[in-house]
Design an enzyme around this catalytic site. Structure first.
Site, short mmCIF file in Angstrom:
data_model
loop_
_atom_site.label_atom_id
_atom_site.label_comp_id
_atom_site.label_asym_id
_atom_site.label_seq_id
_atom_site.Cartn_x
_atom_site.Cartn_y
_atom_site.Cartn_z
N GLY A 35 83.58 19.80 70.58
CA GLY A 35 84.48 19.35 69.52
C GLY A 35 85.93 19.70 69.81
N SER A 36 86.79 19.29 68.88
CA SER A 36 88.23 19.45 69.10
C SER A 36 88.67 20.91 69.01
CB SER A 36 89.00 18.61 68.09
OG SER A 36 88.60 18.92 66.77
N ASP A 90 81.65 28.07 69.13
CA ASP A 90 81.43 26.68 68.72
C ASP A 90 82.20 26.38 67.44
OD1 ASP A 90 80.47 24.09 68.73
OD2 ASP A 90 78.34 24.64 68.73
N GLY A 91 82.34 25.12 67.13
CA GLY A 91 82.97 24.70 65.89
C GLY A 91 81.91 24.43 64.83
N GLY A 104 77.24 18.99 63.94
CA GLY A 104 76.75 17.74 64.52
C GLY A 104 77.70 16.58 64.35
N GLU A 112 73.65 22.36 70.84
CA GLU A 112 74.43 23.44 70.22
C GLU A 112 73.51 24.47 69.56
OE1 GLU A 112 78.60 21.20 69.05
OE2 GLU A 112 76.93 21.06 67.66
N LYS A 130 87.17 23.81 55.82
CA LYS A 130 85.75 23.66 56.19
C LYS A 130 84.86 24.68 55.49
CE LYS A 130 86.30 21.25 60.50
NZ LYS A 130 85.59 20.91 61.72
#
Ligand code: 5RP
Length: 236
Positions: A35-36, A90-91, A104, A112, A130
């Site tokens: 992800g970004s 991870d995001g 996801g 992941e 978030k």
């Protein structure tokens, strides 16, 4: 426990990525999410490698992340070669007060989750907005399913309180295909997910469901970037 610190960074996701890179020590075997926000982490990690000479091996969770690592000169291994990971970064799409996650959005949830489960420590990095009181209120829940019988699988998923399971499409209108060759159902819940643990258990029982984008007991630390360049660290 919550701590705050200043990070010299223009965007919340970048601030979180830079702060996460500070947790890396030389010699670590890293799980690398997708992800970004993870992309900002990889940039910051590559900068530390260049400036400080630290060395790591990364296990990527997607083809995208592997490609980015190759561009940045980050050494890669497979999970078969490195089955135990020192640290996973991870995001996430949503984080609730119990450190449960919806993941996801990038379609990499299966790898992941396997990589997170192999991690001794998992740090989740997010931009602002978030953190939610209830999962499923701001983001659709991704569920990875086999292409075989996916419309039947969708019917069964819909029985579990998901009012609308959409088959994720590409911009060309074709079903999005994961790195594992599967489809994604993006599931909408009228008032969010009332019982995430139960839903996870129930969805996992449906034949053809490969993985659910609910991550439970798979996060030790959350680093959240804010609009003012600060980061907030939440310890589980
Ligand atoms: C990919 C993911 C990502 O970590 C999640 O979608 C967050 O992405 P971003 O950092 O771009 O906001 O779960 O499958």
């Amino acid at each position: 426990m919550i701590t705050a610190q200043m990070v010299d960074s223009p965007s919340p996701k970048q601030a979180a990525g830079i702060a996460a890179a500070e947790h890396v020590k030389t010699g670590m075997i890293l799980g690398l999410g997708t992800g970004s926000t993870v992309a900002f982490f990889l940039d910051a990690l590559a900068e530390r490698m260049a400036k400080e000479g630290i060395e790591v091996i990364g296990v990527p969770t997607s083809v995208d992340t592997a490609d980015k690592c190759k561009e940045l000169g980050i050494s890669l291994a497979t999970l078969e070669e490195q089955p135990v990971l020192d640290l996973v970064i991870d995001g996430a799409d949503e984080v609730d007060p119990e450190f449960r996650l919806v993941k996801g959005g990038g379609g990499a949830l299966l790898r992941e989750k396997i990589v997170a489960a192999a991690g001794t420590k998992v740090i989740i990095i997010i931009g602002s907005g978030k953190r939610v009181d209830r999962l499923g209120t701001t983001f659709l829940l991704p569920v990875e399913v086999l292409p075989f019988g996916y419309l039947s699988i969708r019917e069964n998923v819909a029985q579990l309180g998901c009012c609308k399971p959409y088959v994720r499409n590409t911009e060309a209108g074709e079903p999005f295909i994961t790195d594992n060759g599967n489809y994604i159902l993006d599931c909408q819940f009228e008032n969010g997910i009332a019982d995430a643990n139960q839903l996870h258990a129930d969805l996992s029982q449906i034949p053809g469901v490969v993985e659910v984008g609910l991550f439970i007991n798979l996060c030790h630390l959350v680093i959240e970037g804010a609009d003012d360049g600060k980061v907030v660290t939440l310890q589980r």
